[in-house]
Write a protein that holds these residues in place. Structure first.
Motif, PDB file in Angstrom:
ATOM      1  N   ASP A 232       0.837  -1.195   0.000  1.00 19.44           N
ATOM      2  CA  ASP A 232       0.000   0.000   0.000  1.00 19.44           C
ATOM      3  C   ASP A 232       0.871   1.243   0.000  1.00 19.44           C
ATOM      4  N   ASP A 233       0.230   2.392   0.045  1.00 22.03           N
ATOM      5  CA  ASP A 233       0.969   3.659  -0.021  1.00 22.03           C
ATOM      6  C   ASP A 233       1.972   3.817   1.112  1.00 22.03           C
ATOM      7  N   ASP A 234       1.716   3.139   2.234  1.00 22.20           N
ATOM      8  CA  ASP A 234       2.610   3.259   3.387  1.00 22.20           C
ATOM      9  C   ASP A 234       3.709   2.202   3.388  1.00 22.20           C
ATOM     10  N   GLY A 235       3.713   1.331   2.372  1.00 18.84           N
ATOM     11  CA  GLY A 235       4.765   0.331   2.286  1.00 18.84           C
ATOM     12  C   GLY A 235       4.498  -0.936   3.058  1.00 18.84           C
ATOM     13  N   VAL A 255       6.164  -7.123   8.286  1.00 23.13           N
ATOM     14  CA  VAL A 255       7.410  -6.594   7.739  1.00 23.13           C
ATOM     15  C   VAL A 255       7.405  -5.083   7.911  1.00 23.13           C
ATOM     16  N   ALA A 256       8.481  -4.542   8.448  1.00 23.34           N
ATOM     17  CA  ALA A 256       8.567  -3.099   8.641  1.00 23.34           C
ATOM     18  C   ALA A 256       8.492  -2.375   7.298  1.00 23.34           C
ATOM     19  N   ARG A 330      11.363  -9.731   6.522  1.00 25.74           N
ATOM     20  CA  ARG A 330      12.006  -8.421   6.490  1.00 25.74           C
ATOM     21  C   ARG A 330      12.394  -8.088   5.048  1.00 25.74           C
ATOM     22  N   TRP A 331      12.723  -6.822   4.800  1.00 24.15           N
ATOM     23  CA  TRP A 331      13.294  -6.392   3.523  1.00 24.15           C
ATOM     24  C   TRP A 331      14.808  -6.388   3.669  1.00 24.15           C
TER      25      TRP A 331
END
Length: 420
Positions: A232-235, A255-256, A330-331
């Motif tokens: 979404d727009d907030d990642g 996931v952050a 996580r990324w």
């Protein structure tokens, strides 16, 4: 007629080497001789594969070489221009020298004539929202009930009816199939068709709004290993496994967000924030590193071109690549592209990975991007689109060249051309 020694670069001829006029006449009346394969390949490699398609009828060796080139398409740009009453076409197909852009000293190369079969009558009032893996461009608007798909090379056209009302329609980056997501008021609909031939049959899955975990606006989507991944727009990351037993479930991964604590990125549009794509069974997010307005000015780059307070699209200094690590949720930062000598092509609505070993002239471990620095919404003008290459190994932009001149607002997107 067979080439002479001089034509193939052999040793210089002498008077003794010249045949009499009668001998030449006998040769001219003899059977046609095909060029050696290595000469055919050298000639046709200097011609854009799409422009060379009509040369396949010259001889068998030419036909074989052209067919091989078309089987390994090279990414092109489709530049979507404002409507022009003087033409029945919309936009243009632009071949770019992806392997020699920095060797031409920034000079503008005269592109080969590539047919563009996107008709104004089919796209009037619609925006180009991106490209599909099958080579079809996608056209839509927020109130439309249909997604229009057009192959800019063949002119093949298809219309896909989508539900109304809806809040957004997002193309999903994928390998080997076209996909998109329609976000409606009461449901979320996933669309996919397998194969690269642009067939008519679509599979669709519907998820009730109550099961979407509050997804409001999907900014990016990608299909990987049978799952739809959405940001979404907030990642925040969501995933839907369309291969799971019904009913379909939406999982929000813990996931952050990539945008946490990055307020400068948060105020920019999703197209400026980054690109989501699939590469060798992994989900990647590619985010540009942008220069501020002051940095652009000090570099002697863009300047305003109107009397309005133009919005600034900062210059691209580089890119960061992240991989979605499903095991550790996580990324993970990526410093070298995974897979077989991979390269990434990123643009609004169309981002994909290619094997550089299978793409003529393509540089491995590089990101091919589309840029734009200045835009004024009041006079509907921008500073023109650019394309460039960022090297992940050297950590720098190798070059950036203009695609369009400053003027009416335009858009450019990467696509893999198809003649099917």
């Amino acid at each position: 007629m067979a080439p002479t020694k001089d034509e193939v670069g052999a040793t210089p001829s002498t008077d003794a080497d010249h045949a009499s006029s009668s001998e030449v006449g006998d040769v001219a009346r003899g059977p046609a001789v095909e060029l050696p394969l290595h000469l055919t390949e050298k000639i046709l490699c200097c011609i854009n594969p799409l422009a060379a398609a009509r040369l396949a009828t010259v001889c068998k060796s030419w036909a074989a070489t052209v067919s091989e080139q078309l089987a390994r398409p090279v990414p092109h740009l489709f530049v979507y221009l404002p409507a022009d009453n003087k033409s029945d076409r919309r936009g243009r197909v632009v071949p770019v020298p992806i392997g020699c852009g920095d060797d031409v000293g920034g000079a503008r190369l005269a592109p080969a004539a590539i047919p563009n079969r996107v008709l104004l009558a089919d796209t009037n009032g619609l925006a180009c929202i991106g490209a599909m893996p099958s080579g079809h461009l996608a056209f839509a608007n927020w109130w439309s009930k249909h997604l229009v798909l057009i192959n800019p090379i063949t002119g093949a056209r298809q219309s896909v009816q989508v539900e109304e009302p809806r809040r957004s329609l997002v193309l999903a980056a994928a390998a080997g199939g076209d996909s998109f997501i329609s976000v409606g008021t009461d449901e979320l609909t996933l669309w996919r068709r397998a194969g690269d031939d642009g067939g008519e049959e679509w599979s669709r899955w519907t998820v009730p709004a109550a099961a979407t975990h509050g997804i409001v606006n999907i900014a990016w989507a990608a299909v990987c290993c049978g799952c739809f991944y959405m940001l979404d727009d907030d990642g925040h990351v969501f995933v839907i496994d369309v291969g799971a037993p019904p009913p379909l479930r939406v999982e929000k991964l813990p996931v952050a967000s990539l945008f946490d604590g990055d307020h400068a990125m948060a105020v920019l549009s999703p197209a400026t924030k980054g690109h989501l794509l699939e590469s060798d069974g992994e989900v990647l997010f590619v985010r540009p590193v942008l220069a501020s307005k002051d940095e652009v000015g000090r570099a002697g780059g863009a300047t305003t071109f109107c009397n309005h307070d133009a919005a600034v699209f900062p210059a691209i200094l580089g890119f960061e690549v992240y991989r979605l690590d499903l095991k550790d949720r996580r990324w993970a930062r990526v410093k070298k592209l995974p897979g077989d000598r991979r390269a990434l092509f990123v643009s609004h609505g169309s981002s994909f990975a290619v094997r550089s070993s299978e793409t003529a002239g393509c540089r491995s471990n590089c990101i091919y991007f589309v840029g734009n620095k200045w835009y004024c919404s009041l006079c509907n003008r921008d500073a023109g689109k650019t394309w460039g290459v960022y090297s992940m190994e050297d950590r720098e932009v190798l070059f950036e060249h203009a695609v369009t001149e400053p003027g009416p607002c335009s858009a450019a997107t990467w696509f893999l051309p198809s003649v099917v």
